[in-house]
Design an enzyme around this catalytic site. Structure first.
Site, mmCIF file in Angstrom:
data_model
loop_
_atom_site.group_PDB
_atom_site.id
_atom_site.type_symbol
_atom_site.label_atom_id
_atom_site.label_comp_id
_atom_site.label_asym_id
_atom_site.label_seq_id
_atom_site.Cartn_x
_atom_site.Cartn_y
_atom_site.Cartn_z
ATOM 1 N N GLY A 10 0.830 -1.197 0.000
ATOM 2 C CA GLY A 10 0.000 0.000 0.000
ATOM 3 C C GLY A 10 0.866 1.249 0.000
ATOM 4 C CG HIS A 132 -7.929 12.279 5.745
ATOM 5 N ND1 HIS A 132 -8.473 12.971 6.803
ATOM 6 C CD2 HIS A 132 -6.773 11.723 6.214
ATOM 7 C CE1 HIS A 132 -7.694 12.839 7.867
ATOM 8 N NE2 HIS A 132 -6.661 12.085 7.535
ATOM 9 C CE LYS A 136 -9.074 8.837 7.710
ATOM 10 N NZ LYS A 136 -8.137 7.749 8.080
#
Length: 245
Positions: A10, A132, A136
């Site tokens: 990731g 964000h 997310k």
């Protein structure tokens, strides 16, 4: 110290791998991702695991790590009080492993939460805005939730935020976290950002933190990796490692 990474492919996980590999006092053992066997962490004699995975798998990861006596530094979000209690139960049943879970590892973000807690009792109004990237999984962010709870704790005994809103669309005033409104923004191009807005008669105060790159998390994560063995059981946040007063 031998360190593995869960979620190694990731964006944050890959950054953690690079951070561990660049540290002279740490040895990167293995990276594990979805579909890989967790046993690779045991086979490689990993002592500490950094977990940046997903709320849907993090509890299974922690159960495995605790059962195998491997310390865990966790940046995955989505931890409720019930989940934290479960982790404490596992740790009590299997002494020897330690777990540190932090809503944010960026030193500046941790300091901004600390500053917000200090300022809270001096202002009659406060709201939190977290911003964000759109990938997310949780909202509000763990950082915003913790910030709001720290503020609420500091404001115990004070009147609630003044707010005459009587009509409006559901959600327009944000989520209520212990009496503190928290607003979530998800926008392409962002990484991780937060503003705490305070107001009182004739003045406002804004405390803002911006993580413009995921490398901002590395110093805090590596600090936790180096200190985890000194903190038996469950530690929440890296504040205890920073000697904040």
């Amino acid at each position: 110290m031998r360190v593995g990474v869960l979620g190694a492919r990731g964006k944050v996980g890959a950054t953690m791998v690079a951070g561990v590999e660049a540290a002279d006092d740490l040895t990167f053992t293995t990276g594990v991702d979805a579909g890989d066997s967790l046993s690779a962490l045991v086979d490689s004699d990993t002592e500490v695991v950094i977990d940046f995975t997903h709320p849907s798998v993090v509890m299974d990861n922690l159960k495995f790590l605790i059962d195998n006596g491997i310390h865990a530094v966790v940046g995955t979000t989505g931890f409720t009080d019930e989940r934290l209690d479960q982790v404490r139960e596992w740790l009590a049943a299997t002494p020897g492993a330690s777990v540190l879970i932090a809503p944010n590892f960026a030193i500046g973000a941790v300091l901004s939460m600390h500053f917000a807690q200090q300022a809270a009792k001096y202002f009659e109004s406060v709201e939190v805005i977290e911003l964000h990237h759109p990938h997310k999984a949780d909202a509000p962010s763990g950082t915003a939730m913790r910030t709001a709870r720290l503020i609420a704790e500091a404001r115990k005994g004070m009147p609630p935020n003044p707010d005459a809103t009587s009509t409006g669309l559901d959600g327009a005033r944000g989520a209520d976290v212990d009496g503190v409104p928290v607003h979530s923004v998800r926008l392409a191009g962002l990484v991780a950002h937060q503003e705490v807005l305070f107001g009182t008669m004739g003045e406002t105060l804004t405390i803002r933190h911006d993580s413009i790159d995921r490398t901002s998390f590395v110093p805090g994560v590596l600090l936790a990796v180096r200190k985890i063995r000194e903190r038996p059981g469950l530690t929440i946040g890296i504040e205890p490692l920073l000697d904040l007063k």
